[in-house]
Design a protein around this motif. Structure first.
Motif, PDB file in Angstrom:
ATOM      1  N   CYS A  77       0.839  -1.203   0.000  1.00 18.63           N
ATOM      2  CA  CYS A  77       0.000   0.000   0.000  1.00 18.63           C
ATOM      3  C   CYS A  77       0.871   1.249   0.000  1.00 18.63           C
ATOM      4  O   CYS A  77       0.620   2.196  -0.756  1.00 18.63           O
ATOM      5  CB  CYS A  77      -0.912   0.011   1.234  1.00 18.63           C
ATOM      6  N   TYR A  80       2.490   1.576  -3.383  1.00 20.66           N
ATOM      7  CA  TYR A  80       1.552   1.989  -4.427  1.00 20.66           C
ATOM      8  C   TYR A  80       1.365   3.503  -4.452  1.00 20.66           C
ATOM      9  O   TYR A  80       1.212   4.098  -5.539  1.00 20.66           O
ATOM     10  CB  TYR A  80       0.204   1.305  -4.221  1.00 20.66           C
ATOM     11  N   THR A  83       4.434   4.595  -6.493  1.00 15.66           N
ATOM     12  CA  THR A  83       4.551   4.079  -7.858  1.00 15.66           C
ATOM     13  C   THR A  83       3.432   4.576  -8.774  1.00 15.66           C
ATOM     14  O   THR A  83       3.666   4.808  -9.964  1.00 15.66           O
ATOM     15  CB  THR A  83       4.581   2.542  -7.863  1.00 15.66           C
ATOM     16  N   SER A  84       2.247   4.767  -8.218  1.00 12.78           N
ATOM     17  CA  SER A  84       1.153   5.273  -9.049  1.00 12.78           C
ATOM     18  C   SER A  84       1.446   6.708  -9.495  1.00 12.78           C
ATOM     19  O   SER A  84       1.166   7.088 -10.643  1.00 12.78           O
ATOM     20  CB  SER A  84      -0.176   5.215  -8.293  1.00 12.78           C
ATOM     21  N   TYR A  85       2.036   7.491  -8.603  1.00  4.95           N
ATOM     22  CA  TYR A  85       2.400   8.874  -8.951  1.00  4.95           C
ATOM     23  C   TYR A  85       3.547   8.880  -9.962  1.00  4.95           C
ATOM     24  O   TYR A  85       3.540   9.668 -10.916  1.00  4.95           O
ATOM     25  CB  TYR A  85       2.804   9.635  -7.691  1.00  4.95           C
ATOM     26  N   ASP A  87       4.302   6.553 -12.181  1.00  4.26           N
ATOM     27  CA  ASP A  87       3.781   6.132 -13.487  1.00  4.26           C
ATOM     28  C   ASP A  87       3.051   7.273 -14.187  1.00  4.26           C
ATOM     29  O   ASP A  87       3.194   7.460 -15.416  1.00  4.26           O
ATOM     30  CB  ASP A  87       2.836   4.936 -13.321  1.00  4.26           C
ATOM     31  N   HIS A  88       2.282   8.025 -13.408  1.00  2.00           N
ATOM     32  CA  HIS A  88       1.540   9.150 -14.002  1.00  2.00           C
ATOM     33  C   HIS A  88       2.505  10.209 -14.534  1.00  2.00           C
ATOM     34  O   HIS A  88       2.358  10.680 -15.673  1.00  2.00           O
ATOM     35  CB  HIS A  88       0.616   9.777 -12.958  1.00  2.00           C
ATOM     36  N   LYS A 203      -8.164   9.494  -2.393  1.00  2.00           N
ATOM     37  CA  LYS A 203      -8.253   8.057  -2.205  1.00  2.00           C
ATOM     38  C   LYS A 203      -8.234   7.681  -0.729  1.00  2.00           C
ATOM     39  O   LYS A 203      -7.463   8.222   0.052  1.00  2.00           O
ATOM     40  CB  LYS A 203      -7.090   7.356  -2.918  1.00  2.00           C
TER      41      LYS A 203
END
Length: 223
Positions: A77, A80, A83-85, A87-88, A203
């Motif tokens: 968690c 994530y 990594t989500s930031y 990737d964006h 989120k």
């Protein structure tokens, strides 16, 4: 005499800039995980479950496995959130750095390079998109290669950006960072930035792991 200098981004910096951006943020995953472990809503329920084996409600092995899985889930968690930031960003402004930062008015991207030609760090500037921030410049993508930290590179990059903002007639420099990045926060505050806001992304996961975003502002002195 300094053993490095600042210059504008070049296309030859592309892979090093993207790699440094991603690796620099991933360094904070373990810090975010350790921070989450200290949260009351995380460790208190875990502490309560210690009684389960004693009450013969679950076996010791089952309990140990459940705890291990919970820790792994918590770590993923925390990971994530970064990594989500990453990737964006890699598919947004960091996809075509020259086009995004060097071919638009009010934008810029600087690189710190050693006298031996080593890529040491970077920083980016762009007009703030926040309401009421028409005369604010946003600081982004500040990162320094690990082996070159402690040499004042980040401070020099920040001062270059502040000077850029001053020359453009901006009233302030703004930025956002995250709670686990304590060293960066201390540096910003030493440079004169002040904390203006703390908030979570929408989120629910960000609240669970206390992934708090910190907003800072540096007010440019008027002449």
């Amino acid at each position: 005499m300094s053993d490095y200098f600042l210059r504008l981004y070049k296309d030859s910096d592309y892979h090093e800039a993207r790699d440094l951006f991603a690796s620099g943020l991933k360094e904070h995953v373990n810090k975010a995980f350790r921070h989450a472990l200290c949260l009351t809503h995380i460790w208190l329920p875990a502490l309560a479950t210690i009684t389960l084996p004693a009450l013969n409600l679950v076996s010791v092995n089952t309990f140990a496995l459940a705890v291990a899985l919970a820790l792994v889930a918590l770590w993923f968690c925390a990971r994530y959130m970064y990594t989500s930031y990453i990737d964006h960003a890699l598919s947004d402004d960091m996809l075509d750095i020259r086009k995004y930062y060097l071919q638009r008015d009010g934008y810029c991207f600087w690189v710190a390079e050693s006298t031996r030609g080593e890529f040491m760090g970077m920083i980016a500037a762009l007009p703030s998109s926040e309401p009421g921030g028409e005369k604010h410049l946003e600081l982004r993508r500040l990162s320094v290669v690990k082996c070159h930290r402690g040499k004042g590179v980040a401070k020099v990059l920040c001062r270059r950006l502040i000077d850029f903002a001053r020359k453009r007639g901006c009233e302030a420099v703004v930025l956002t960072t995250t709670l686990p990045q304590w060293e960066a926060c201390k540096m910003y505050e030493k440079l004169g930035f002040r904390l203006t806001d703390e908030f979570y992304y929408s989120k629910m996961l960000s609240r669970v792991v206390d992934f708090k975003v910190l907003a800072y502002q540096y007010d440019i002195p008027t002449a």
